[in-house]
Design a protein around this motif. Structure first.
Motif, PDB file in Angstrom:
ATOM      1  N   ARG A   1    -150.308  61.658  72.998  1.00  0.00           N
ATOM      2  CA  ARG A   1    -149.459  60.579  73.484  1.00  0.00           C
ATOM      3  C   ARG A   1    -148.728  59.951  72.300  1.00  0.00           C
ATOM      4  NH1 ARG A   1    -150.085  58.601  78.556  1.00  0.00           N
ATOM      5  NH2 ARG A   1    -149.247  56.597  77.871  1.00  0.00           N
ATOM      6  N   GLU A   2    -147.415  60.106  72.271  1.00  0.00           N
ATOM      7  CA  GLU A   2    -146.612  59.527  71.206  1.00  0.00           C
ATOM      8  C   GLU A   2    -145.167  59.417  71.678  1.00  0.00           C
ATOM      9  OE1 GLU A   2    -146.380  62.067  67.795  1.00  0.00           O
ATOM     10  OE2 GLU A   2    -146.130  63.879  68.992  1.00  0.00           O
ATOM     11  N   THR A   3    -144.465  58.468  71.102  1.00  0.00           N
ATOM     12  CA  THR A   3    -143.043  58.353  71.387  1.00  0.00           C
ATOM     13  C   THR A   3    -142.328  59.534  70.745  1.00  0.00           C
ATOM     14  OG1 THR A   3    -143.203  55.939  71.372  1.00  0.00           O
ATOM     15  CG2 THR A   3    -141.007  56.893  71.148  1.00  0.00           C
ATOM     16  N   CYS A   4    -141.480  60.205  71.516  1.00  0.00           N
ATOM     17  CA  CYS A   4    -140.815  61.402  71.003  1.00  0.00           C
ATOM     18  C   CYS A   4    -139.453  61.563  71.668  1.00  0.00           C
ATOM     19  CB  CYS A   4    -141.671  62.641  71.261  1.00  0.00           C
ATOM     20  SG  CYS A   4    -141.914  62.996  73.017  1.00  0.00           S
ATOM     21  N   ILE A   5    -138.725  62.529  71.181  1.00  0.00           N
ATOM     22  CA  ILE A   5    -137.479  62.941  71.832  1.00  0.00           C
ATOM     23  C   ILE A   5    -137.742  64.299  72.477  1.00  0.00           C
ATOM     24  CG2 ILE A   5    -135.062  63.603  71.515  1.00  0.00           C
ATOM     25  CD1 ILE A   5    -134.913  61.657  69.189  1.00  0.00           C
TER      26      ILE A   5
END
Length: 257
Positions: A75-79
């Motif tokens: 779970r991580e902010t990504c593009i």
């Protein structure tokens, strides 16, 4: 036999469209109320309604999804960088992508009655005919990433009708990744074009939709001078996996340096 298949296809498509519209009109009042919560907070809540819409519609339409992870889930902010071969892709993204996220979409879709209202509230729209509008969309996407909300971009820019696994990528997603130091998560929709071919809505059909999540590509330490190299690396990774699942007649498309 062809007449019978045409009749059955028409019945199925009418049924699937009716279910789609019925769900839309059920959630529309909730979307309207939630829209007053603001673009970030309200948009995150709306994303769950969109996911619910997608889950129900896919189930009732006889389309099932299989997620394939080539690396451990994180779970991580990504593009999210996703291939684009079908109009089903947007609905599929709503069903399988990690929340919260926003998609980058064409501003023209916002003109569709009723659906357009939901679309504009849940998507970062872009008007490619206007440099000012494109710049505004980029600012909105960067602010979204700063709020720890992932972004989904189709780097080909439009539907891939080339006969190759991928069309040439635009720079935008990769420039943004480097500028914000946000990792890229390549994702492949393997069967969306089989479920809804480019021929049109009348060719929608039930069946599986496989989604492949490739390993995350780090941009740590990269500068804007590395955009082309990063773009090529992601392109090659996606192209290679697509060729493992499908046969294509010609050699891999190579990006300009």
């Amino acid at each position: 036999m062809n007449i019978i298949l045409t009749i059955l296809r028409g019945i199925y498509v009418t049924y699937a469209a009716t279910v789609f519209l019925a769900i839309m009109f059920v959630i529309l009042p909730f979307i309207f109320i939630i829209s007053f919560q603001g673009r970030l907070k309200g948009g995150n809540i709306m994303a769950y309604f969109m996911r619910c819409w997608a889950h129900i519609w896919f189930a009732f339409s006889g389309i099932w999804c299989k997620r394939i992870y080539q690396a451990a889930r994180k779970r991580e902010t990504c593009i999210y960088v996703v291939n684009h071969r079908s109009y089903l892709d947007a609905a599929l993204a709503a069903k399988v992508m990690g929340l919260p996220f926003r998609s980058l979409g064409k501003v023209e879709m916002g003109k569709i009655p009723f659906f357009g209202f939901i679309y504009k509230k849940t998507v970062v729209t872009v008007d490619r005919s206007s440099a000012m509008a494109r710049a505004r969309s980029v600012r909105e996407m960067m602010n979204t990433l700063k709020a720890n909300i992932s972004i989904l971009i189709f780097p080909e820019g439009t539907l891939n009708e080339s006969g190759q696994p991928l069309r040439e990528f635009h720079d935008g997603a990769f420039r943004m990744a480097i500028e914000t130091q946000t990792p890229i998560k390549p994702v492949l929709f393997l069967d969306a074009h089989a479920r809804l071919p480019r021929k049109g809505l009348l060719y929608l059909n039930p069946g599986r939709c496989r989604v492949v999540f490739l390993p995350t590509v780090s941009v740590n330490g990269l500068s804007l001078a590395d955009v082309q190299e990063l773009k090529q690396r992601v392109f090659n990774a996606m192209d290679t996996v697509l060729r493992k699942y499908h046969q294509y007649p010609n050699p891999s498309l190579q990006l300009a340096g």
